[in-house]
Every structure is written in C-alpha cells, then in structure tokens.
Design a protein around this motif. Structure first.
Motif, PDB file in Angstrom:
ATOM      1  N   HIS A 111     -37.688 -27.540  39.650  1.00 23.32           N
ATOM      2  CA  HIS A 111     -37.884 -29.030  40.354  1.00 23.32           C
ATOM      3  C   HIS A 111     -37.696 -30.268  39.913  1.00 23.32           C
ATOM      4  O   HIS A 111     -37.502 -30.174  38.794  1.00 23.32           O
ATOM      5  CB  HIS A 111     -39.811 -28.824  40.142  1.00 23.32           C
ATOM      6  N   THR A 113     -36.867 -34.595  40.480  1.00 24.85           N
ATOM      7  CA  THR A 113     -36.882 -35.940  41.132  1.00 24.85           C
ATOM      8  C   THR A 113     -35.795 -36.730  41.025  1.00 24.85           C
ATOM      9  O   THR A 113     -35.016 -37.059  40.540  1.00 24.85           O
ATOM     10  CB  THR A 113     -37.946 -36.751  40.799  1.00 24.85           C
ATOM     11  N   PRO A 144     -38.661 -35.385  45.460  1.00 23.35           N
ATOM     12  CA  PRO A 144     -38.776 -34.348  44.804  1.00 23.35           C
ATOM     13  C   PRO A 144     -38.626 -33.597  45.997  1.00 23.35           C
ATOM     14  O   PRO A 144     -38.082 -33.297  46.733  1.00 23.35           O
ATOM     15  CB  PRO A 144     -40.700 -34.083  44.983  1.00 23.35           C
TER      16      PRO A 144
END
Length: 196
Positions: A111, A113, A144
């Motif tokens: 993940h 951003t 995200p």
C-alpha cells in the motif's frame, strides 16, 4: 474479495479519510477568542478566483493532509494493522511489515499513498485534483494505491490479479469553472484468482 481484504480496505479508508481537527503541525496563530487561523500564501491555483483555500479546508475537514499528517496516519494504520494481525494469530507479522505488505501469503499487496495532480475519471476524462498548495505547510488529497508485490505470484491453482475500487476526489472542472467531486477507478489490492 476475501473478508481480510475487506477489513484491510476499510482500515485503509478510515486511515486516510477520517475527520480530524486541524493539527498542531499547521502553522497557526491564536486570536483573542482562541480561534485557530490558518495562514495561506497567495493562491495561484485556477480555482482560487472563486473559492477560498481557508473555506475549502474548513468545509472539507479530513480531506486535505500535510505530508507530516499523512505519514502519521500511515504509522497509526500500520500499528493498528500489526495489532489486528497478531490478534488473528498471524505468525510472521514482522516479516509482513518489513515488506510493507498486507499479510496475504498468496498475493501480497503493497500500500502506498500519492498526491496526484491529474487523474482520468471513470469516464476517462482528465480532471485536475484540488490541493491546498498555498497553505503553510501545503495540504493535499492523498490517494491510496495498491501494488502487487510479486505480479508473477500466486499458488498452484491461481494467479495474482490487480483489483480496483472507485473513490471520489474533489476536482476543479475547468470547463464550467466549478469544484465538484468526481469518481476515479484506482488499483488498490491484489487478489488470487483461480486459473483452472
């Protein structure tokens, strides 16, 4: 989508889109009434002719974050996630966190951003994403993203496939000279799909 993916995705959204008060990392000053006043430089964005950056920050609390604020939110998310994984009996939490993955043993999702200047909406029309760059410090809408850690991953009965979700972001429509929310389909997690 597995239940673990749903829970992780909900945690990600809560992390990035929860309402928060204006933080102490903002450059603030106190008036006689103890009100917080944000300082903004002269706004050079095209939407500044019609909209005040201060009003946007006040109206859309929890939408714009400084770099320091988003880093803090990501840290809090990782700590919450670590605790959740340990409660679920996951043994290799430290390995998962070092890889910054989601804990999936088949298709690991990393993940991240990003702050995007422009994105194509769900109708494939390019939109200018609104940021508060005139703030001191600047604040952004952080988007995200998920990346497959190993795009060739998977096990003997499946392969890793990137999955997408639709998110709404505040944009400036240059045609009608108006702020609006628009929808964007973004890659957010990897999923193992059966191939036989």
């Amino acid at each position: 989508m597995t239940m673990e993916h749903v829970i992780i995705f909900i945690l990600i959204l809560e992390c990035f889109y929860t309402s928060t008060s204006l933080s102490a990392t903002q450059n603030t000053k106190s008036t006689a009434k103890e009100e917080t006043v944000l300082e903004f430089k002269k706004c050079a964005e095209p939407w500044c002719e019609k909209y005040s950056p201060f009003e946007l920050m006040k109206t859309y609390t929890g939408l714009f974050y400084t770099k320091e604020e988003i880093e803090k939110k990501e840290y809090i998310f990782q700590e919450s996630r670590s605790k959740y994984l340990r409660q679920q009996g996951v043994n290799d939490v430290d390995v998962i966190l070092r890889k910054q993955g989601d804990g999936d043993s088949c298709c690991i999702t990393i993940h991240r951003t990003k702050r995007e200047q422009h994105l194509n909406n769900t109708n494939n029309k390019e939109r200018a994403i609104v940021h508060l760059t005139s703030g001191n410090p600047p604040s952004y809408q952080w988007v995200p993203y998920g990346e497959c850690y190993n795009s060739n991953g998977g096990n003997s009965c499946g392969k890793c496939v990137m999955e997408y979700v639709v998110l709404s972001l505040l944009v400036y429509d240059t045609d009608i000279k108006k702020l609006m929310f628009d929808q964007f389909e973004l890659p957010t997690y990897c999923s193992c799909k059966r191939t036989f």
